[in-house]
Design a protein around this motif. Structure first.
Motif, PDB file in Angstrom:
ATOM      1  N   MET A 108       0.829  -1.208   0.000  1.00  8.57           N
ATOM      2  CA  MET A 108       0.000   0.000   0.000  1.00  8.57           C
ATOM      3  C   MET A 108       0.864   1.259   0.000  1.00  8.57           C
ATOM      4  SD  MET A 108      -3.353  -1.046   2.279  1.00  8.57           S
ATOM      5  CE  MET A 108      -2.436  -1.623   3.703  1.00  8.57           C
ATOM      6  N   ALA A 109       1.980   1.242   0.717  1.00 14.05           N
ATOM      7  CA  ALA A 109       2.896   2.402   0.720  1.00 14.05           C
ATOM      8  C   ALA A 109       3.517   2.600  -0.659  1.00 14.05           C
ATOM      9  CB  ALA A 109       3.972   2.213   1.784  1.00 14.05           C
ATOM     10  N   ALA A 110       3.918   1.515  -1.321  1.00 13.33           N
ATOM     11  CA  ALA A 110       4.503   1.621  -2.662  1.00 13.33           C
ATOM     12  C   ALA A 110       3.466   2.151  -3.649  1.00 13.33           C
ATOM     13  CB  ALA A 110       5.038   0.263  -3.117  1.00 13.33           C
ATOM     14  N   LEU A 111       2.241   1.659  -3.552  1.00 12.39           N
ATOM     15  CA  LEU A 111       1.174   2.162  -4.423  1.00 12.39           C
ATOM     16  C   LEU A 111       0.912   3.641  -4.161  1.00 12.39           C
ATOM     17  CD1 LEU A 111      -1.346  -0.834  -4.273  1.00 12.39           C
ATOM     18  CD2 LEU A 111       0.088  -0.172  -6.224  1.00 12.39           C
ATOM     19  N   ALA A 112       0.896   4.043  -2.892  1.00 12.17           N
ATOM     20  CA  ALA A 112       0.658   5.443  -2.541  1.00 12.17           C
ATOM     21  C   ALA A 112       1.736   6.344  -3.137  1.00 12.17           C
ATOM     22  CB  ALA A 112       0.589   5.608  -1.024  1.00 12.17           C
ATOM     23  N   ASP A 113       2.974   5.857  -3.173  1.00 10.00           N
ATOM     24  CA  ASP A 113       4.056   6.625  -3.800  1.00 10.00           C
ATOM     25  C   ASP A 113       3.788   6.866  -5.282  1.00 10.00           C
ATOM     26  OD1 ASP A 113       5.487   6.875  -1.456  1.00 10.00           O
ATOM     27  OD2 ASP A 113       6.954   5.301  -1.939  1.00 10.00           O
ATOM     28  N   CYS A 114       2.959   6.014  -5.880  1.00  6.55           N
ATOM     29  CA  CYS A 114       2.588   6.157  -7.307  1.00  6.55           C
ATOM     30  C   CYS A 114       1.236   6.855  -7.466  1.00  6.55           C
ATOM     31  CB  CYS A 114       2.528   4.775  -7.962  1.00  6.55           C
ATOM     32  SG  CYS A 114       4.087   3.895  -7.959  1.00  6.55           S
ATOM     33  N   GLY A 115       0.670   7.357  -6.360  1.00  3.23           N
ATOM     34  CA  GLY A 115      -0.612   8.038  -6.421  1.00  3.23           C
ATOM     35  C   GLY A 115      -1.806   7.103  -6.482  1.00  3.23           C
ATOM     36  N   ILE A 116      -1.622   5.856  -6.074  1.00  2.00           N
ATOM     37  CA  ILE A 116      -2.686   4.845  -6.115  1.00  2.00           C
ATOM     38  C   ILE A 116      -3.066   4.483  -4.683  1.00  2.00           C
ATOM     39  CG2 ILE A 116      -3.277   2.493  -6.823  1.00  2.00           C
ATOM     40  CD1 ILE A 116      -1.135   2.855  -9.068  1.00  2.00           C
ATOM     41  N   GLU A 117      -4.361   4.492  -4.386  1.00  2.00           N
ATOM     42  CA  GLU A 117      -4.813   4.203  -3.031  1.00  2.00           C
ATOM     43  C   GLU A 117      -5.330   2.765  -2.925  1.00  2.00           C
ATOM     44  OE1 GLU A 117      -7.956   5.848   0.310  1.00  2.00           O
ATOM     45  OE2 GLU A 117      -7.347   7.171  -1.334  1.00  2.00           O
ATOM     46  N   GLY A 118      -4.449   1.864  -2.525  1.00  2.00           N
ATOM     47  CA  GLY A 118      -4.843   0.485  -2.270  1.00  2.00           C
ATOM     48  C   GLY A 118      -5.361   0.370  -0.849  1.00  2.00           C
ATOM     49  N   TYR A 119      -6.091  -0.695  -0.587  1.00  2.00           N
ATOM     50  CA  TYR A 119      -6.610  -0.894   0.764  1.00  2.00           C
ATOM     51  C   TYR A 119      -6.644  -2.377   1.105  1.00  2.00           C
ATOM     52  CZ  TYR A 119     -10.931  -1.790  -1.841  1.00  2.00           C
ATOM     53  OH  TYR A 119     -11.856  -2.284  -2.728  1.00  2.00           O
ATOM     54  N   ARG A 120      -6.803  -2.628   2.384  1.00  2.00           N
ATOM     55  CA  ARG A 120      -6.881  -3.979   2.928  1.00  2.00           C
ATOM     56  C   ARG A 120      -8.355  -4.325   3.125  1.00  2.00           C
ATOM     57  NH1 ARG A 120      -3.803  -3.085   7.354  1.00  2.00           N
ATOM     58  NH2 ARG A 120      -1.963  -3.996   6.432  1.00  2.00           N
ATOM     59  N   ASP A 121      -8.708  -5.571   2.878  1.00  2.00           N
ATOM     60  CA  ASP A 121     -10.043  -6.084   3.182  1.00  2.00           C
ATOM     61  C   ASP A 121      -9.831  -7.127   4.282  1.00  2.00           C
ATOM     62  OD1 ASP A 121     -12.407  -7.599   3.344  1.00  2.00           O
ATOM     63  OD2 ASP A 121     -12.856  -7.291   1.229  1.00  2.00           O
ATOM     64  N   GLU A 122     -10.304  -6.842   5.470  1.00  2.00           N
ATOM     65  CA  GLU A 122     -10.046  -7.712   6.620  1.00  2.00           C
ATOM     66  C   GLU A 122     -10.593  -9.128   6.440  1.00  2.00           C
ATOM     67  OE1 GLU A 122      -7.946  -7.055   8.956  1.00  2.00           O
ATOM     68  OE2 GLU A 122      -7.664  -4.984   8.293  1.00  2.00           O
ATOM     69  N   ARG A 123     -11.524  -9.318   5.493  1.00  2.00           N
ATOM     70  CA  ARG A 123     -12.081 -10.648   5.264  1.00  2.00           C
ATOM     71  C   ARG A 123     -11.171 -11.521   4.413  1.00  2.00           C
ATOM     72  NH1 ARG A 123     -17.165  -8.880   2.370  1.00  2.00           N
ATOM     73  NH2 ARG A 123     -15.624  -7.345   1.741  1.00  2.00           N
ATOM     74  N   MET A 124     -10.288 -10.866   3.625  1.00  2.00           N
ATOM     75  CA  MET A 124      -9.410 -11.600   2.703  1.00  2.00           C
ATOM     76  C   MET A 124      -8.032 -10.950   2.687  1.00  2.00           C
ATOM     77  SD  MET A 124     -12.059 -12.060  -0.430  1.00  2.00           S
ATOM     78  CE  MET A 124     -12.892 -10.498  -0.199  1.00  2.00           C
ATOM     79  N   MET A 125      -6.989 -11.764   2.607  1.00  2.00           N
ATOM     80  CA  MET A 125      -5.633 -11.232   2.584  1.00  2.00           C
ATOM     81  C   MET A 125      -5.323 -10.627   1.223  1.00  2.00           C
ATOM     82  SD  MET A 125      -3.673 -14.224   4.588  1.00  2.00           S
ATOM     83  CE  MET A 125      -4.483 -14.983   5.958  1.00  2.00           C
ATOM     84  N   GLY A 126      -4.393  -9.699   1.213  1.00  2.00           N
ATOM     85  CA  GLY A 126      -3.973  -9.068  -0.027  1.00  2.00           C
ATOM     86  C   GLY A 126      -4.278  -7.584  -0.013  1.00  2.00           C
ATOM     87  N   VAL A 127      -4.067  -6.947  -1.154  1.00  2.00           N
ATOM     88  CA  VAL A 127      -4.335  -5.520  -1.303  1.00  2.00           C
ATOM     89  C   VAL A 127      -5.319  -5.343  -2.447  1.00  2.00           C
ATOM     90  CG1 VAL A 127      -3.306  -3.258  -1.785  1.00  2.00           C
ATOM     91  CG2 VAL A 127      -2.055  -4.921  -0.393  1.00  2.00           C
ATOM     92  N   TRP A 128      -6.239  -4.423  -2.254  1.00  2.00           N
ATOM     93  CA  TRP A 128      -7.359  -4.224  -3.165  1.00  2.00           C
ATOM     94  C   TRP A 128      -7.342  -2.822  -3.740  1.00  2.00           C
ATOM     95  CZ3 TRP A 128     -10.643  -8.378  -3.919  1.00  2.00           C
ATOM     96  CH2 TRP A 128     -10.375  -9.479  -3.106  1.00  2.00           C
ATOM     97  N   LEU A 129      -7.938  -2.684  -4.905  1.00  2.00           N
ATOM     98  CA  LEU A 129      -8.051  -1.400  -5.588  1.00  2.00           C
ATOM     99  C   LEU A 129      -9.395  -1.384  -6.301  1.00  2.00           C
ATOM    100  CD1 LEU A 129      -6.709   1.255  -6.591  1.00  2.00           C
ATOM    101  CD2 LEU A 129      -5.845  -0.064  -8.528  1.00  2.00           C
ATOM    102  N   GLU A 130     -10.261  -0.480  -5.881  1.00  2.00           N
ATOM    103  CA  GLU A 130     -11.571  -0.309  -6.526  1.00  2.00           C
ATOM    104  C   GLU A 130     -12.334  -1.630  -6.668  1.00  2.00           C
ATOM    105  OE1 GLU A 130     -10.677   1.757 -10.168  1.00  2.00           O
ATOM    106  OE2 GLU A 130      -9.969   3.522  -9.086  1.00  2.00           O
ATOM    107  N   GLY A 131     -12.323  -2.442  -5.628  1.00  2.00           N
ATOM    108  CA  GLY A 131     -13.070  -3.691  -5.617  1.00  2.00           C
ATOM    109  C   GLY A 131     -12.363  -4.883  -6.236  1.00  2.00           C
ATOM    110  N   TYR A 132     -11.152  -4.678  -6.767  1.00  2.00           N
ATOM    111  CA  TYR A 132     -10.390  -5.756  -7.395  1.00  2.00           C
ATOM    112  C   TYR A 132      -9.116  -6.028  -6.600  1.00  2.00           C
ATOM    113  CZ  TYR A 132     -13.425  -5.032 -11.384  1.00  2.00           C
ATOM    114  OH  TYR A 132     -14.521  -4.919 -12.192  1.00  2.00           O
TER     115      TYR A 132
END
Length: 159
Positions: A108-132
Motif C-alpha cells: 500500500m505504501a509503494a502504491l501510494a508513492d505512485c498516487g494509487i490508493e490500495g486498501y486492505r479487506d479484513e475478510r481476505m488477505m492481499g491488497v485491493w483497488l476499486e473492488g479488485y
C-alpha cells in the motif's frame, strides 16, 4: 547480516524459483546467507496454495501447479511483479497475520508513492483497488524464515 535485494531481468520459471527459494531459506536459517528480497516475473502459470479446493478450479483444462505456500489459486505471468521475501522473522514478529499485514502495508505504501490508493479487506488477505484484488499474498515458513511472497498485478492480461 544484511538483506540482499535481487531483481531478475528475465522471467524465471516457477519451479526454478521455488528451488532457489528453498535453498536460500536453508542457508538463511543456518545464518550462512543474507536474507533476500527477490523481485521477478514468471512465465504464465497458475499455482495452488495449501488452502485451495478442487471446486475453486472452474476451468479444468488449466494446468495448476500445487505448491507449499498458503492461500488458494494464484495466476503468475507477464505484467505481474512477484516479490519473494526470504526473511528470518524475529520473536516479536512471529505471527503469520502480522507478517501478512506488514507485507500489505509495504504494498500500500509503494502504491501510494505512485498516487494509487490500495486498501486492505479484513475478510481476505492481499491488497485491493476499486473492488479488485491487485496483490495476492501467500507465504510458507520454516523456523520462521519466510518463502514465497506476494504477486502485484500491474499490467496483466485481463482475459
Amino acid at each position: 547480516m544484511s538483506i540482499e535485494i535481487k531483481k531478475s531481468e528475465k522471467p524465471v520459471i516457477y519451479e526454478d524459483a521455488k528451488k532457489m527459494m528453498e535453498e536460500r531459506l536453508l542457508n538463511v536459517d543456518l545464518n550462512k546467507s543474507n536474507e533476500l528480497i527477490w523481485t521477478l516475473e514468471h512465465p504464465e502459470i497458475y499455482t495452488a496454495g495449501t488452502s485451495y479446493d478442487e471446486s475453486d478450479i472452474l476451468d479444468k483444462s488449466i494446468k495448476i501447479l500445487e505448491t507449499n505456500r498458503g492461500g488458494k489459486i494464484t495466476y503468475h505471468g507477464p505484467g505481474q511483479l512477484v516479490v519473494y521475501p526470504i526473511i528470518k522473522w524475529h520473536v516479536g514478529e512471529q505471527s503469520v497475520r502480522k507478517i501478512i499485514n506488514r507485507l500489505e502495508d509495504w504494498v500500500m505504501a509503494a502504491l501510494a508513492d505512485c498516487g494509487i490508493e490500495g486498501y486492505r479487506d479484513e475478510r481476505m488477505m492481499g491488497v485491493w483497488l476499486e473492488g479488485y484484488k491487485i496483490c495476492s499474498i501467500g507465504l510458507a515458513f520454516k523456523h520462521w524464515v519466510s518463502r514465497h511472497g506476494l504477486a502485484l498485478n500491474y499490467n496483466t492480461n485481463p482475459n
